[in-house]
Design a protein around this motif. Sequence first.
Motif, mmCIF file in Angstrom:
data_model
loop_
_atom_site.group_PDB
_atom_site.id
_atom_site.type_symbol
_atom_site.label_atom_id
_atom_site.label_comp_id
_atom_site.label_asym_id
_atom_site.label_seq_id
_atom_site.Cartn_x
_atom_site.Cartn_y
_atom_site.Cartn_z
ATOM 1 N N LEU A 1 16.169 -92.649 87.004
ATOM 2 C CA LEU A 1 17.569 -92.408 87.661
ATOM 3 C C LEU A 1 18.699 -92.060 86.348
ATOM 4 O O LEU A 1 18.119 -92.853 85.291
ATOM 5 C CB LEU A 1 18.057 -94.020 88.327
ATOM 6 C CG LEU A 1 17.511 -94.318 89.269
ATOM 7 C CD1 LEU A 1 17.807 -95.687 89.958
ATOM 8 C CD2 LEU A 1 17.448 -93.326 90.720
ATOM 9 N N TYR B 1 29.292 -89.509 88.005
ATOM 10 C CA TYR B 1 30.872 -89.929 87.862
ATOM 11 C C TYR B 1 31.487 -88.717 87.340
ATOM 12 O O TYR B 1 32.921 -88.947 87.057
ATOM 13 C CB TYR B 1 30.791 -90.722 86.455
ATOM 14 C CG TYR B 1 30.455 -92.339 87.085
ATOM 15 C CD1 TYR B 1 31.550 -93.152 87.564
ATOM 16 C CD2 TYR B 1 29.199 -92.994 86.731
ATOM 17 C CE1 TYR B 1 31.181 -94.410 88.014
ATOM 18 C CE2 TYR B 1 29.074 -94.281 87.389
ATOM 19 C CZ TYR B 1 30.159 -95.012 87.649
ATOM 20 O OH TYR B 1 29.748 -96.326 88.164
ATOM 21 N N CYS C 1 29.278 -97.596 80.643
ATOM 22 C CA CYS C 1 28.184 -97.767 81.572
ATOM 23 C C CYS C 1 27.003 -98.082 80.957
ATOM 24 O O CYS C 1 26.226 -99.328 81.290
ATOM 25 C CB CYS C 1 27.848 -96.391 82.228
ATOM 26 S SG CYS C 1 29.068 -95.866 83.531
ATOM 27 N N VAL D 1 16.426 -96.248 84.092
ATOM 28 C CA VAL D 1 17.655 -95.607 83.961
ATOM 29 C C VAL D 1 18.064 -95.004 82.641
ATOM 30 O O VAL D 1 17.774 -95.397 81.489
ATOM 31 C CB VAL D 1 18.739 -96.429 84.440
ATOM 32 C CG1 VAL D 1 20.086 -95.894 84.447
ATOM 33 C CG2 VAL D 1 18.324 -97.004 85.677
ATOM 34 N N GLY E 1 17.103 -89.304 90.812
ATOM 35 C CA GLY E 1 18.383 -89.737 91.685
ATOM 36 C C GLY E 1 19.425 -89.691 90.319
ATOM 37 O O GLY E 1 19.048 -89.907 89.166
ATOM 38 N N ILE E 2 20.748 -89.344 91.046
ATOM 39 C CA ILE E 2 21.806 -89.127 89.912
ATOM 40 C C ILE E 2 22.973 -90.192 90.518
ATOM 41 O O ILE E 2 23.521 -89.850 91.715
ATOM 42 C CB ILE E 2 22.318 -87.614 89.738
ATOM 43 C CG1 ILE E 2 21.105 -87.104 89.048
ATOM 44 C CG2 ILE E 2 23.509 -87.591 88.821
ATOM 45 C CD1 ILE E 2 21.575 -85.709 88.664
ATOM 46 N N LEU E 3 23.540 -90.826 89.621
ATOM 47 C CA LEU E 3 24.877 -91.773 89.816
ATOM 48 C C LEU E 3 25.868 -90.596 89.467
ATOM 49 O O LEU E 3 26.108 -90.520 87.942
ATOM 50 C CB LEU E 3 24.927 -92.821 89.534
ATOM 51 C CG LEU E 3 26.188 -93.522 89.580
ATOM 52 C CD1 LEU E 3 26.714 -93.404 91.169
ATOM 53 C CD2 LEU E 3 25.958 -95.125 89.328
ATOM 54 N N VAL F 1 21.675 -87.929 95.127
ATOM 55 C CA VAL F 1 22.885 -87.957 94.370
ATOM 56 C C VAL F 1 24.064 -88.975 95.156
ATOM 57 O O VAL F 1 24.012 -89.132 96.203
ATOM 58 C CB VAL F 1 23.634 -86.744 94.286
ATOM 59 C CG1 VAL F 1 24.987 -86.905 93.536
ATOM 60 C CG2 VAL F 1 22.824 -85.754 93.588
ATOM 61 N N ARG F 2 24.674 -89.822 94.390
ATOM 62 C CA ARG F 2 25.716 -90.463 94.594
ATOM 63 C C ARG F 2 26.959 -90.230 93.943
ATOM 64 O O ARG F 2 26.718 -90.317 92.731
ATOM 65 C CB ARG F 2 25.635 -91.989 94.963
ATOM 66 C CG ARG F 2 24.397 -92.443 95.722
ATOM 67 C CD ARG F 2 24.291 -93.986 96.243
ATOM 68 N NE ARG F 2 25.833 -94.533 96.554
ATOM 69 C CZ ARG F 2 25.815 -94.494 97.958
ATOM 70 N NH1 ARG F 2 25.025 -93.918 98.800
ATOM 71 N NH2 ARG F 2 26.953 -94.965 98.518
ATOM 72 N N LEU G 1 25.288 -101.641 81.839
ATOM 73 C CA LEU G 1 23.608 -101.657 82.203
ATOM 74 C C LEU G 1 22.824 -102.673 81.243
ATOM 75 O O LEU G 1 22.087 -103.352 81.600
ATOM 76 C CB LEU G 1 23.103 -100.426 82.153
ATOM 77 C CG LEU G 1 23.757 -99.533 83.220
ATOM 78 C CD1 LEU G 1 23.216 -97.993 83.170
ATOM 79 C CD2 LEU G 1 23.024 -99.931 84.636
ATOM 80 N N VAL H 1 22.462 -91.940 84.850
ATOM 81 C CA VAL H 1 23.909 -91.934 85.631
ATOM 82 C C VAL H 1 24.710 -90.752 84.792
ATOM 83 O O VAL H 1 24.464 -90.770 83.258
ATOM 84 C CB VAL H 1 24.630 -93.526 84.631
ATOM 85 C CG1 VAL H 1 26.010 -93.595 84.724
ATOM 86 C CG2 VAL H 1 23.942 -94.610 85.095
#
Lengths: 205, 205
Positions: free
Chosen positions: B143, B171, B94, B82, B167-169, B184-185, B98, B145
Motif C-alpha cells: 500500500l 491525498y 502521515c 506501507v 492499493g493507493i491512498l 484507490v481511495r 503511521l 500513501v
Amino acid sequence: MVPKPALERLCRIYTSLEEMDTAASVYASSRELEDMTGIPAHTLRKDISYLDQPGPGGGKYRVERLMAVLEQTLGLKRRPKVCVAGLGPLGQLCLKMLCSRREFEVVAGFDANINVIELTESDVDLFPSYELPAVARARGIELAVLTVADGEVEKTAARLYDGGVRGILNYTGVTVPPEYGFDVRSVSLFEELRILAAGLRAAEK
Amino acid sequence: MVPKPALERLCRIYTSLEEMDTAASVYASSRELEDMTGIPAHTLRKDISYLDQPGPGGGKYRVERLMAVLEQTLGLKRRPKVCVAGLGPLGQLCLKMLCSRREFEVVAGFDANINVIELTESDVDLFPSYELPAVARARGIELAVLTVADGEVEKTAARLYDGGVRGILNYTGVTVPPEYGFDVRSVSLFEELRILAAGLRAAEK
DNA sequence: GTGTATCTGTGAAAATATTCACAGAAAATA
DNA sequence: TATTTTCTGTGAATATTTTCACAGATACAC
C-alpha cells in the motif's frame, strides 16, 4: 432527487473537469471522463441526467457549461463559509490549502492554545476555541474542517453545534458524536488504509 | 462475500471498538456502537453477520473478540506493508502518524527531492523517487500513501505500479490514472468539502 | 429454577443504485 | 445534402444494499 453516491461521483467529476479546464480542453465526452475518473461512462451519464439540466444531446459536454451546472447543483457558486478547528500541523496545512483557492470562503480558524493563535501567520482571523460558537454564529459558518486533537473532539463538536455549523470534515481519529445530527465526512488515515488492506485481502480470495 | 459498503462500515466499527478498548470497556452492544458510529444497529449486526463468525448469540459483543475477528477479516493482523510517496508537510505528517502506531508496517518513504531525503529525520528509510520500483519490489510494499505534488502523480503512479503496489491512498488533488487497476481511495480536501456543501444544498430543498 | 428483559443472527421484503439498450440529437464525412 | 459515425439521455431491467421482523440465545432478577 439525486442519489447520494451519484452526488459523490459528481463531485469527483467536477475535479476532473477542473483538470480539463486547466488543460484548456473545451469538450469532454463521457468516455474521456471515464478514463480520468474510473467511473463507467454510462454511470456518469446517468449521474449527470439526475441534474435535470438540458445536456448537449448528441454532442460532447462543454467543460465550462457542465462545471457551471455542477457548481449550481452542488451549491459551490455560493462559496460556502468554512472554518478550521484545530491549528496543529494538519490544521494549518488545511488552512493554507483552503486559502490558496477561491472555492470556499475561509472565515476563521480556532485553537485551544492561545500561543498557537498568536504565533500562527494567516490571512484568516484566528480565535481561541471558546469563542467558536459566537464567531460561527456571527459569521454564518456552515462547514468546519475538524483537525483538533482526538481528546478535544467531543467538546469541539458541541461548540460547532452551538455555532450553527451543519457539516464537518473530520480529520481526527475518533468519531464525531452523531447526536448533533451533523453531516459528517470522516477521513482517517488509519481507517482508509484499513479499507484498502481489507480490499486486498478480499481480492486474494 | 462481504459487500463493499459493509466492509467500509466494519472499518469504522473497528475504530470505535479501539476507542472502547482504550476506555477499558469489555462489552459492546449493537446499540452502543450505533450511538458511537451513527450506523444503525441492524445494519451493523448484518455487517457483522457477513463475517460468518460465531457471535455471542444473545449476549453483547465482546470488544476484544470482535476486534480480533475484524483484524482477521480485514487483514490487519498481517501488518500490511506501507510506504509514503512524497515527503512534503502532509507526507511527513502521515509518516509520523503511521510510525506512532504498530498497526501498519511502514517500510519506506520517497521523495523526488534529494535534499528533503537528507534533511528529514525519520525512523523509516527514505529514498529518492526513482528508486521506488526497486525498493517496493524488494520489500514487498502493498500500500502507498500518495502525497506528492499534483504534477507528479502520473509518474509516481507508474512507479508504484512497477513496484507491485496494489492499493493507493491518494491525498493529492488529482485523479490516479485508473488504467493500472490500483485499488484507490482518494481524500481531497476540496472534494470532501464539496460533497458536504452539496449535502447542505440538498437538505435545503 | 422460572420468568422477564435484552440481545444477536439472519432470511425475506423493501428500497436503492447500477447497468443496459436503444431512441434520437449533433458532428463528421464525403 | 445525404450518410455515417459518435454522442447523450433515459426508461426499464438487473443487481445490490438496507431495512425489517422475529426466532432463538443469553443475562439477570428474584
